[in-house]
Design a protein around this motif. Structure first.
Motif, mmCIF file in Angstrom:
data_model
loop_
_atom_site.group_PDB
_atom_site.id
_atom_site.type_symbol
_atom_site.label_atom_id
_atom_site.label_comp_id
_atom_site.label_asym_id
_atom_site.label_seq_id
_atom_site.Cartn_x
_atom_site.Cartn_y
_atom_site.Cartn_z
ATOM 1 N N GLN A 217 0.356 -12.284 -3.884
ATOM 2 C CA GLN A 217 0.387 -11.932 -5.299
ATOM 3 C C GLN A 217 0.552 -13.172 -6.178
ATOM 4 O OE1 GLN A 217 2.512 -7.730 -5.644
ATOM 5 N NE2 GLN A 217 3.680 -9.136 -4.385
ATOM 6 N N SER A 218 -0.187 -13.174 -7.284
ATOM 7 C CA SER A 218 -0.139 -14.318 -8.193
ATOM 8 C C SER A 218 1.212 -14.427 -8.895
ATOM 9 C CB SER A 218 -1.241 -14.199 -9.254
ATOM 10 O OG SER A 218 -2.513 -14.189 -8.650
ATOM 11 N N LYS A 219 1.806 -13.294 -9.230
ATOM 12 C CA LYS A 219 3.030 -13.305 -10.027
ATOM 13 C C LYS A 219 4.241 -13.762 -9.228
ATOM 14 C CE LYS A 219 5.953 -10.407 -12.984
ATOM 15 N NZ LYS A 219 6.140 -9.061 -13.592
ATOM 16 N N THR A 220 4.388 -13.254 -8.015
ATOM 17 C CA THR A 220 5.604 -13.516 -7.246
ATOM 18 C C THR A 220 5.377 -14.411 -6.035
ATOM 19 O OG1 THR A 220 5.277 -11.580 -5.826
ATOM 20 C CG2 THR A 220 6.466 -11.246 -7.911
ATOM 21 N N GLY A 221 4.141 -14.518 -5.586
ATOM 22 C CA GLY A 221 3.868 -15.286 -4.377
ATOM 23 C C GLY A 221 4.106 -14.496 -3.100
ATOM 24 N N GLY A 222 4.591 -13.254 -3.243
ATOM 25 C CA GLY A 222 4.853 -12.426 -2.072
ATOM 26 C C GLY A 222 3.578 -11.799 -1.529
ATOM 27 N N MET A 223 3.582 -11.463 -0.244
ATOM 28 C CA MET A 223 2.426 -10.848 0.395
ATOM 29 C C MET A 223 2.489 -9.329 0.265
ATOM 30 S SD MET A 223 0.387 -13.142 1.576
ATOM 31 C CE MET A 223 -0.633 -12.100 2.636
ATOM 32 N N ALA A 224 1.355 -8.733 -0.066
ATOM 33 C CA ALA A 224 1.225 -7.275 -0.118
ATOM 34 C C ALA A 224 0.308 -6.844 1.017
ATOM 35 C CB ALA A 224 0.653 -6.839 -1.457
ATOM 36 N N GLY A 305 7.627 10.263 1.297
ATOM 37 C CA GLY A 305 8.564 10.050 2.395
ATOM 38 C C GLY A 305 8.516 8.662 2.983
ATOM 39 N N GLY A 306 7.775 7.765 2.340
ATOM 40 C CA GLY A 306 7.726 6.387 2.811
ATOM 41 C C GLY A 306 9.083 5.714 2.652
ATOM 42 N N THR A 307 9.434 4.857 3.561
ATOM 43 C CA THR A 307 10.723 4.171 3.513
ATOM 44 C C THR A 307 10.703 3.075 2.452
ATOM 45 O OG1 THR A 307 10.076 2.478 5.109
ATOM 46 C CG2 THR A 307 10.989 4.548 5.988
ATOM 47 N N PRO A 308 11.880 2.589 2.033
ATOM 48 C CA PRO A 308 11.908 1.452 1.105
ATOM 49 C C PRO A 308 11.124 0.259 1.628
ATOM 50 C CG PRO A 308 14.079 2.463 1.236
ATOM 51 C CD PRO A 308 13.231 3.138 2.276
ATOM 52 N N HIS A 309 11.159 0.047 2.939
ATOM 53 C CA HIS A 309 10.417 -1.078 3.508
ATOM 54 C C HIS A 309 8.909 -0.852 3.392
ATOM 55 C CE1 HIS A 309 14.365 -1.974 5.387
ATOM 56 N NE2 HIS A 309 13.947 -3.224 5.274
ATOM 57 N N ALA A 310 8.486 0.403 3.444
ATOM 58 C CA ALA A 310 7.064 0.713 3.262
ATOM 59 C C ALA A 310 6.634 0.386 1.836
ATOM 60 C CB ALA A 310 6.801 2.183 3.577
ATOM 61 N N ILE A 311 7.487 0.704 0.876
ATOM 62 C CA ILE A 311 7.197 0.382 -0.524
ATOM 63 C C ILE A 311 7.146 -1.128 -0.704
ATOM 64 C CG2 ILE A 311 7.975 0.642 -2.912
ATOM 65 C CD1 ILE A 311 9.455 3.176 -2.046
ATOM 66 N N MET A 312 8.078 -1.822 -0.074
ATOM 67 C CA MET A 312 8.098 -3.281 -0.149
ATOM 68 C C MET A 312 6.806 -3.882 0.391
ATOM 69 S SD MET A 312 11.982 -4.231 1.065
ATOM 70 C CE MET A 312 11.587 -5.986 1.172
ATOM 71 N N TRP A 314 3.765 -2.419 0.840
ATOM 72 C CA TRP A 314 2.579 -2.043 0.066
ATOM 73 C C TRP A 314 2.579 -2.757 -1.292
ATOM 74 C CZ3 TRP A 314 0.035 3.028 1.577
ATOM 75 C CH2 TRP A 314 -1.174 3.215 0.921
ATOM 76 N N GLY A 315 3.746 -2.825 -1.918
ATOM 77 C CA GLY A 315 3.829 -3.420 -3.255
ATOM 78 C C GLY A 315 4.080 -4.914 -3.270
ATOM 79 N N GLY A 316 4.365 -5.501 -2.101
ATOM 80 C CA GLY A 316 4.580 -6.942 -2.049
ATOM 81 C C GLY A 316 5.919 -7.383 -2.584
ATOM 82 N N HIS A 317 6.928 -6.509 -2.555
ATOM 83 C CA HIS A 317 8.262 -6.877 -3.019
ATOM 84 C C HIS A 317 8.988 -7.693 -1.957
ATOM 85 C CE1 HIS A 317 7.265 -3.200 -5.338
ATOM 86 N NE2 HIS A 317 7.834 -3.868 -6.312
ATOM 87 N N SER A 318 9.959 -8.461 -2.407
ATOM 88 C CA SER A 318 10.691 -9.317 -1.472
ATOM 89 C C SER A 318 12.086 -8.808 -1.152
ATOM 90 C CB SER A 318 10.795 -10.744 -2.040
ATOM 91 O OG SER A 318 11.432 -10.740 -3.310
ATOM 92 N N THR A 319 12.626 -7.901 -1.961
ATOM 93 C CA THR A 319 13.977 -7.384 -1.716
ATOM 94 C C THR A 319 14.007 -5.869 -1.882
ATOM 95 O OG1 THR A 319 14.702 -7.564 -4.030
ATOM 96 C CG2 THR A 319 14.970 -9.519 -2.634
ATOM 97 N N LEU A 320 14.976 -5.244 -1.237
ATOM 98 C CA LEU A 320 15.144 -3.796 -1.350
ATOM 99 C C LEU A 320 15.562 -3.400 -2.757
ATOM 100 C CD1 LEU A 320 16.917 -3.043 2.043
ATOM 101 C CD2 LEU A 320 14.633 -2.293 1.363
ATOM 102 N N GLU A 321 16.269 -4.296 -3.441
ATOM 103 C CA GLU A 321 16.714 -3.982 -4.801
ATOM 104 C C GLU A 321 15.530 -3.721 -5.733
ATOM 105 O OE1 GLU A 321 19.991 -5.736 -2.692
ATOM 106 O OE2 GLU A 321 17.919 -6.397 -2.960
ATOM 107 N N GLU A 322 14.409 -4.397 -5.463
ATOM 108 C CA GLU A 322 13.241 -4.257 -6.331
ATOM 109 C C GLU A 322 12.580 -2.882 -6.222
ATOM 110 O OE1 GLU A 322 11.319 -8.653 -6.711
ATOM 111 O OE2 GLU A 322 11.247 -7.758 -4.718
ATOM 112 N N VAL A 323 12.807 -2.189 -5.126
ATOM 113 C CA VAL A 323 12.174 -0.879 -4.938
ATOM 114 C C VAL A 323 13.178 0.265 -5.038
ATOM 115 C CG1 VAL A 323 10.435 -1.929 -3.460
ATOM 116 C CG2 VAL A 323 12.445 -0.884 -2.411
#
Length: 359
Positions: A217-224, A305-312, A314-323
């Protein structure tokens, strides 16, 4: 005494302006006060003739020089492309307005005055640029302290872009059939949950041998990581038909390097946003934008029913707090529907049977 000051009496007070530029100077402090002198110097910078101003801007210790140094700092390359573009834009604007001024003269009040002319979101972005400049000036040892650290960010009360609902998505699809560029652009963002600045550069080459579309991702540099041709996770098995529709819609624009090229050229970020936003308005959807589709997809994962890690992932988040807000909202819904509702229904049925037996 400072030159070029125009003084006007208004009632029982004197209002002062910089004569050449008309810029109002601070009230309530003497003209020898450091804040007044700095404000006067900033106004003088506006009035400086162009050749002289250009010469002053090249000098070490000036704001313009700090902007140049910021762009060549070792940490500059580690910043995401989007953030770097914003810092560059605001840094150039600061240099254009105050470039010839010595950065050591700038005070907290000067920065707040600069920000006061901007909307809250733009002001917060400008403040980040100021802080980068002072960070560089500290590293270069041209200042002893950072006045920007005392400046507070503006409070912006907003939930961000309005998320689409399932009904909104159905309405859009009913209006724009497969075979239109509008539908193809919509489906790419809706399925991937990518921001528009990432969606324009998504290509088939990003699909791995495992059938997963992965992009940085361009904004965060994280992988989606988005399931593209692989087996869908159990909680998303009901999305198989939707994914097939995405592929059909994109086939209509096949042949380019990216998924959604226009006339053989990579579609612009603004152009992609406009085609989805305009398409939503044509479909009768109010305040629904391309950005809101990302929220729709990530919310859908949580509700399916996706887990927080699944959201992370798919969305390219780096922490659980973000989701966390997606999972909290989904859990609240489940309290009155879905699994919880089934449990309540079963409990009531058992109670009813027990009552009849006891009677």
């Amino acid at each position: 005494m400072l030159r070029g000051i125009r003084r006007q009496k208004r009632g029982d007070r004197i209002v002062r302006y910089h004569r050449a530029t008309g810029i109002r100077l601070p009230d309530g402090i003497p003209e020898t006060h450091p804040d007044f002198v700095t404000a006067w110097a900033l106004a003088e910078a506006h009035a400086t003739t162009l050749p002289q101003k250009q010469r002053l801007m090249g000098q070490a210790g000036t704001i313009a020089h700090a902007v140049q140094r910021m762009k060549s700092a070792p940490t500059w390359s580690s910043v995401s492309n989007d953030h770097r573009r914003r810092l560059t834009r605001h840094g150039d604007q600061i240099a254009q307005a105050y470039g010839a001024v010595k950065i050591a003269l700038v005070t907290r009040r000067n920065i707040e005055d600069d920000l006061s002319r901007l909307t809250p979101d733009v002001a917060n972005a400008r403040l980040k640029a100021w802080r980068w400049l002072f960070k560089q000036a500290l590293a270069d040892q041209v200042i002893k302290g950072d006045p920007s650290q005392g400046v507070k960010k503006r409070v912006i009360k907003t939930d961000g872009f309005l998320a689409w609902t399932l009904e909104d998505v159905r309405t859009f699809r009913a209006r724009w059939e497969i075979g239109t560029a509008t539908r193809a652009c919509f489906e790419l963002i809706c399925w991937t949950g990518a921001r528009t600045n990432d969606a324009v550069r998504l290509t088939p080459a990003m699909i791995g041998a495992d059938g997963v579309l992965s992009f940085r991702q361009s904004k965060t540099g994280g992988m989606a990581h988005v399931p593209w041709a692989c087996t869908l996770p159990e909680w998303a098995e009901s999305w198989a038909d939707e994914r097939e529709g995405v592929m059909l819609a994109l086939q209509c624009l096949a042949g380019g390097f990216t998924f959604i090229e226009a006339n053989g050229r990579v579609r612009s970020i603004k152009g992609l946003g406009n085609i989805v936003n305009d398409g939503a308005r044509t479909a009768g959807l109010i305040n629904k934008t391309a950005h809101g589709l990302r929220k729709y997809r990530l919310t859908s994962i949580a509700e399916a029913g996706g887990t927080p890690h699944a959201i992370m992932a798919w969305g390219g988040h780096s922490t659980l707090e973000e989701v966390a807000h997606y999972t909290r909202a989904a859990e609240m819904k489940r309290l009155i529907s879905g699994t919880e509702q089934k449990r309540t229904s079963v409990s009531r049925s058992i109670s009813a049977v027990s009552s009849r037996i006891n009677d």
